[in-house]
Design an enzyme around this catalytic site. Structure first.
Site, PDB file in Angstrom:
ATOM      1  N   ASN A  11      -1.131 -14.200   4.023  1.00  0.00           N
ATOM      2  CA  ASN A  11      -0.217 -13.425   4.862  1.00  0.00           C
ATOM      3  C   ASN A  11      -0.827 -13.127   6.225  1.00  0.00           C
ATOM      4  O   ASN A  11      -2.054 -13.119   6.384  1.00  0.00           O
ATOM      5  CB  ASN A  11       0.086 -12.058   4.223  1.00  0.00           C
ATOM      6  CG  ASN A  11       0.893 -12.149   2.950  1.00  0.00           C
ATOM      7  OD1 ASN A  11       1.645 -13.097   2.741  1.00  0.00           O
ATOM      8  ND2 ASN A  11       0.730 -11.167   2.092  1.00  0.00           N
ATOM      9  N   GLY A  39      -3.207 -11.173   2.865  1.00  0.00           N
ATOM     10  CA  GLY A  39      -2.674 -11.798   1.660  1.00  0.00           C
ATOM     11  C   GLY A  39      -3.767 -11.775   0.603  1.00  0.00           C
ATOM     12  O   GLY A  39      -4.925 -12.060   0.892  1.00  0.00           O
ATOM     13  N   LYS A  40      -3.411 -11.412  -0.615  1.00  0.00           N
ATOM     14  CA  LYS A  40      -4.429 -11.234  -1.645  1.00  0.00           C
ATOM     15  C   LYS A  40      -5.251 -12.497  -1.881  1.00  0.00           C
ATOM     16  O   LYS A  40      -6.474 -12.433  -2.018  1.00  0.00           O
ATOM     17  CB  LYS A  40      -3.785 -10.755  -2.947  1.00  0.00           C
ATOM     18  CG  LYS A  40      -3.330  -9.305  -2.882  1.00  0.00           C
ATOM     19  CD  LYS A  40      -2.848  -8.810  -4.227  1.00  0.00           C
ATOM     20  CE  LYS A  40      -2.581  -7.316  -4.157  1.00  0.00           C
ATOM     21  NZ  LYS A  40      -3.806  -6.544  -3.867  1.00  0.00           N
ATOM     22  N   ASN A  43      -7.535 -13.043   1.215  1.00  0.00           N
ATOM     23  CA  ASN A  43      -8.582 -12.022   1.265  1.00  0.00           C
ATOM     24  C   ASN A  43      -9.684 -12.298   0.249  1.00  0.00           C
ATOM     25  O   ASN A  43     -10.880 -12.196   0.549  1.00  0.00           O
ATOM     26  CB  ASN A  43      -7.991 -10.638   0.968  1.00  0.00           C
ATOM     27  CG  ASN A  43      -7.049 -10.144   2.045  1.00  0.00           C
ATOM     28  OD1 ASN A  43      -7.060 -10.640   3.161  1.00  0.00           O
ATOM     29  ND2 ASN A  43      -6.220  -9.177   1.697  1.00  0.00           N
ATOM     30  N   THR A 219     -10.712  -0.798 -11.904  1.00  0.00           N
ATOM     31  CA  THR A 219     -11.318  -0.252 -10.692  1.00  0.00           C
ATOM     32  C   THR A 219     -10.755   1.142 -10.420  1.00  0.00           C
ATOM     33  O   THR A 219      -9.548   1.362 -10.518  1.00  0.00           O
ATOM     34  CB  THR A 219     -11.062  -1.167  -9.485  1.00  0.00           C
ATOM     35  OG1 THR A 219      -9.640  -1.330  -9.301  1.00  0.00           O
ATOM     36  CG2 THR A 219     -11.677  -2.546  -9.706  1.00  0.00           C
ATOM     37  N   LEU A 220     -11.647   2.062 -10.079  1.00  0.00           N
ATOM     38  CA  LEU A 220     -11.272   3.463  -9.904  1.00  0.00           C
ATOM     39  C   LEU A 220     -11.653   3.991  -8.528  1.00  0.00           C
ATOM     40  O   LEU A 220     -11.915   5.189  -8.364  1.00  0.00           O
ATOM     41  CB  LEU A 220     -11.939   4.314 -10.996  1.00  0.00           C
ATOM     42  CG  LEU A 220     -11.635   3.905 -12.446  1.00  0.00           C
ATOM     43  CD1 LEU A 220     -12.508   4.703 -13.405  1.00  0.00           C
ATOM     44  CD2 LEU A 220     -10.162   4.098 -12.762  1.00  0.00           C
ATOM     45  N   GLY A 224     -15.796   4.305  -9.156  1.00  0.00           N
ATOM     46  CA  GLY A 224     -16.486   3.144  -9.690  1.00  0.00           C
ATOM     47  C   GLY A 224     -15.592   2.246 -10.525  1.00  0.00           C
ATOM     48  O   GLY A 224     -14.402   2.094 -10.244  1.00  0.00           O
ATOM     49  N   ASP A 251      -9.100  -6.604  -3.107  1.00  0.00           N
ATOM     50  CA  ASP A 251      -9.296  -8.048  -2.949  1.00  0.00           C
ATOM     51  C   ASP A 251     -10.759  -8.377  -2.710  1.00  0.00           C
ATOM     52  O   ASP A 251     -11.275  -9.386  -3.208  1.00  0.00           O
ATOM     53  CB  ASP A 251      -8.450  -8.573  -1.783  1.00  0.00           C
ATOM     54  CG  ASP A 251      -6.969  -8.348  -2.000  1.00  0.00           C
ATOM     55  OD1 ASP A 251      -6.546  -8.322  -3.168  1.00  0.00           O
ATOM     56  OD2 ASP A 251      -6.241  -8.192  -1.006  1.00  0.00           O
ATOM     57  N   ASN A 275     -18.539  -3.779  -6.442  1.00  0.00           N
ATOM     58  CA  ASN A 275     -18.226  -2.410  -6.058  1.00  0.00           C
ATOM     59  C   ASN A 275     -18.862  -2.055  -4.717  1.00  0.00           C
ATOM     60  O   ASN A 275     -18.236  -1.422  -3.859  1.00  0.00           O
ATOM     61  CB  ASN A 275     -18.721  -1.462  -7.148  1.00  0.00           C
ATOM     62  CG  ASN A 275     -18.086  -0.095  -7.065  1.00  0.00           C
ATOM     63  OD1 ASN A 275     -16.875   0.027  -7.155  1.00  0.00           O
ATOM     64  ND2 ASN A 275     -18.903   0.935  -6.895  1.00  0.00           N
TER      65      ASN A 275
END
Length: 301
Positions: A11, A39-40, A43, A219-220, A224, A251, A275
């Site tokens: 995108n 765009g995912k 990325n 994923t938080l 973490g 992404d 992370n």
């Protein structure tokens, strides 16, 4: 060393920045408008390639000015674009509002909606490779891609975002599922919030697990990551940073995780690395351009 193959969206992100988000029906004055490759799929490919892993992107671009700009940008990141084909429509576009470090996004699929099973049919996947996809291209295309990957002995990694209902057959093709707690709750049919305890989130992940050996990573954000790896479970601590733009953070995480796994790194180490990479990306504006290099990630670990 394995390679990363990503079948996904490309995108142009049109980003408007403002002091706050408008309410429904309200107009607010913005600060600036910016154009970023996004765009995912794109990325995630940029994230993996910048980390030094050979990365191939499979997708579609429109025959418009955005398409030309996106192809030039992605090529400059060292990504193999031999499987990015043209489509007789406009390129995928995302309209993003960034205010108070949070964002709202409207995605218009355009050429991404035309990525088909034929586009993934000749992907030269092999054992040790990682095949990645997300929910910004048609689900039957993802299923065909993962079937091909599994038959070649490659690892399949799905980021089911934006969340939508998927079949049990597609879920069964997934070796590693990476999603946030909202997406997990949607797919499992359970209401989850960012304040839920780790044990609650793991219990829901276990309900969703399609195979005993399937890995689910939740994923938080700054809290973490939680991982359910077969019957085992563990947590990876987050990093507290000052976020400027969270667009593309998920992404970045997925691309970095895929790159680490392609290099044969253990899951726990790969999650900590991913992370850290995501925590760097949120300190910069834009999605694709915010992805860090391996040296930048190593510096904060």
């Amino acid at each position: 060393m394995g390679r990363v193959f990503i079948a996904g969206s490309i995108n142009m992100d049109v980003v408007a920045t403002a002091d706050r988000h408008p309410k429904v029906g309200e107009t607010v004055a913005g600060r600036q408008v910016l154009y970023f490759p996004g765009g995912k799929g794109a990325n995630q490919a940029v994230a993996a390639s910048r980390l030094g892993v050979k990365t191939t992107l499979i997708g579609r671009l429109g025959k418009d000015s955005f398409g030309a700009e996106l192809r030039a940008f992605l090529g400059a990141q060292g990504i193999d674009l031999g499987s990015v084909r043209d489509a007789d429509t406009h390129s995928g576009t995302a309209i993003i509002t960034v205010a108070e470090s949070d964002n709202t996004i409207v995605v218009i699929p355009g050429s991404n909606a035309l990525v088909s099973a034929d586009d993934v049919a000749d992907a030269p996947l092999a054992k040790g490779d990682v095949a990645v996809s997300q929910f910004e291209i048609p689900l039957p295309t993802i299923a065909a891609f993962f079937q091909r990957a599994r038959s070649a002995g490659a690892t399949t990694l799905l980021n089911p975002a934006p969340a939508q209902t998927m079949s049990a057959e597609l879920l069964a093709l997934v070796d590693i599922l990476v999603l946030n707690e909202t997406e997990l709750g949607f797919l499992a049919g359970v209401e989850l919030s960012d304040g839920d305890e780790a044990a609650t989130i793991i219990d829901v992940a276990r309900q969703l697990q399609a195979r005993e050996d399937q890995i689910i990573c939740v994923t938080l954000g700054k809290r973490g990551v939680l991982a359910l790896a077969g019957r085992k479970e563990f947590a990876v601590s987050g990093r507290a940073v000052k976020a400027v733009d969270t667009t593309g953070a998920g992404d970045c995480f997925v691309g970095a995780l895929a790159a680490q796994l392609a290099e044969g790194v253990s899951l726990r180490t790969a999650l900590a690395f991913a992370n850290a990479a995501a925590s760097i990306s949120v300190q910069r504006m834009g999605a694709g351009p915010s992805m860090p290099t391996a040296a930048e990630v190593a510096a904060v670990l």
